[in-house]
Design an enzyme around this catalytic site. Structure first.
Site: not given
Ligand SMILES: NC(=O)c1ccc[n+]([C@@H]2O[C@H](COP(=O)([O-])OP(=O)(O)OC[C@H]3O[C@@H](n4cnc5c(N)ncnc54)[C@H](O)[C@@H]3O)[C@@H](O)[C@H]2O)c1
Length: 437
Positions: A273
């Protein structure tokens, strides 16, 4: 009964089927929470290995317990790579990645592909919510037209909202259920639908005026952290020149019971983030002929920290009578944050690469990451050294990058020759020489 009333009733009586797209750090906890609150949930991901693990009741995120997953997937949860099954879902929550491109521009390809997939399966009475962090306007400009290209109309046939994720991995006091959830809708009915959905699983929902306000609120939260971390990082460099310990300064300042919030310096930003999201806003600001100078400046300072730390390390090794060329250095911590196994955007990678560039022989130790994973940008090809005093004693320098609890045991450093501590976790007399950097 209107389409909205039908959807609300299905949510309220728990007959609504929830789909979560993207089963990562954000999506997986949501699957579990919806399931635990009585919903039938289907998780969708393009990564078949994740789907297979979940189907076997296994976890791939250390802080998400295997028992919770096993229980949920025995009851009402399932996972699939078959996106045709989106038609089964009444509510679809998008949690796909939003990285930056090589020129720090927003990379919305995951959001776009996902939205187009949903549009192909869109049916009446569905609620779509975007949770991925992004710039203001994304939901209205990118999702709405793609979804309406299906021929269905937002606000009457289907509903569309944005609700930012505020997950704090490893935080024992706050979890998905008790972190207040900001929700903004494309229209009043979309807001109502999303408020009802989250209100059924989360203790406090905070409705806001629009999707743009919800998108911006998330960015403000992350920019606030990035700017304040940059401020203490800059002050660390200034105070260091003046011979003043920045950690002692922060300890003193934080006794003020109002108007001050402590932030701590470090070797650089990490995680999905804070190093990335602020640049979503600078990029969008340019479209309006305006600048976001604080964000750019904070980015510049924070990204210069690994180099600063390595300059200090090189200096300290030279002072110990050794050259950095050929010196052995153990970097403590590969994850970006204490006591979790998440290494995304971790500054440790850059620390290791900078040391190698200067000719040092580098190893790492991280009890949470026994084998360094191959990432998009890095491929260390290393395994973790043991976390023991005997091991630490072998190196010319031990560089503390992550404040894992395991590294706080002062006995580990008793025979260490030189410790560079970027996290202020080792007392000055714990090793022969301790340098704060
Ligand atoms: N990790 C955190 O603490 C956090 C906190 C707040 C916001 N976010 C936001 O949330 C969002 C997701 O982050 P995350 O940390 O869960 O990411 P991540 O990489 O852990 O997970 C994303 C998942 O999406 C899957 N993916 C990719 N393309 C895809 C598609 N076309 N269809 C279906 N699945 C698909 C990936 O295989 C993966 O499992 C981002 O925008 C991030 O900025 C993350």
């Amino acid at each position: 009964m209107t389409t909205l009333q039908e959807l609300l009733e299905a949510i309220e009586n728990r007959t609504a089927h929830v789909g979560i797209i993207g089963l990562g750090y954000v999506g997986l906890p949501l699957v579990l929470l919806f399931e635990e609150q009585g919903f039938k949930v289907t998780g969708f991901d393009v990564d078949s290995s994740k789907v297979e693990k979940l189907s076997r009741g296994e976890s791939y995120i250390r802080h998400i317990g295997v028992e919770r997953i096993a229980e949920a997937f025995k009851r009402r949860a399932d996972a699939t790579v078959d996106f045709n099954r989106l038609t089964e879902c009444d509510a679809i929550v998008i949690c796909v990645p939003t990285p930056l491109g090589t020129h720090r521009e927003p990379d919305l390809k995951y959001i776009r592909v996902t939205t187009e997939t949903i549009a192909r399966h869109l049916r009446k009475r569905q609620l779509i919510v975007l949770e991925s962090t992004t710039y203001p306007g994304t939901t209205r400009e990118e999702l709405l037209p793609r979804l309406e290209a299906s021929g269905l109309k937002c606000g009457t046939d289907f509903f569309l909202a944005f609700s930012p994720e505020r997950e704090d991995p490893g935080n024992e006091s706050f979890n998905t259920r008790n972190i207040p959830k900001v929700v903004g809708g494309i229209d009043a009915d979309s807001l109502k639908a999303a408020e009802t959905l989250y209100g059924s699983i989360i203790e406090r929902v905070v409705p806001v005026a629009s999707t743009e306000v919800a998108e911006s609120a998330k960015l403000l939260e992350n920019i606030f952290r990035s700017v304040n971390i940059a401020l203490v990082n800059e002050l660390k460099v200034v105070f260091d020149r003046m011979g003043i310990d920045v950690w002692q300064v922060i300890e003193a300042a934080k006794t003020k019971p109002f108007g001050f919030m402590p932030f701590y310096p470090g070797p650089g930003l990490g995680g999905h983030c804070i190093p990335l999201d602020p640049f979503y806003l600078t990029w969008k600001a340019a479209e309006y002929g305006t600048w976001a100078r604080f964000i750019e400046l904070a980015g510049e300072i924070n990204t210069s920290m690994p180099r600063y730390v390595i300059d200090r390390t090189t200096d300290a090794i030279n002072r110990s009578g050794k050259s950095i060329v050929g010196a052995t250095v153990l970097v403590l911590g590969l994850s970006y944050k204490a006591d979790i196994d998440d290494d995304r955007e971790s500054p440790s990678f850059e620390l290791i690469e900078l040391l190698q560039e200067r000719g040092a022989k580098v190893s790492y130790c991280d009890p949470f990451i026994p084998v360094a994973k191959r990432g998009r940008k890095h491929d260390l090809g290393m395994t973790s050294a043991p976390c023991t005093a005997e091991e630490f004693a072998k190196y010319d320098a031990v560089l503390i990058a992550t404040q894992h609890s395991a590294f706080k045991d002062r006995a580990l450093y008793k025979n260490a020759k030189l410790v560079i501590d970027t996290r202020n976790i080792v007392p000055s007399d714990a090793a022969a020489v301790v340098v704060r950097a």
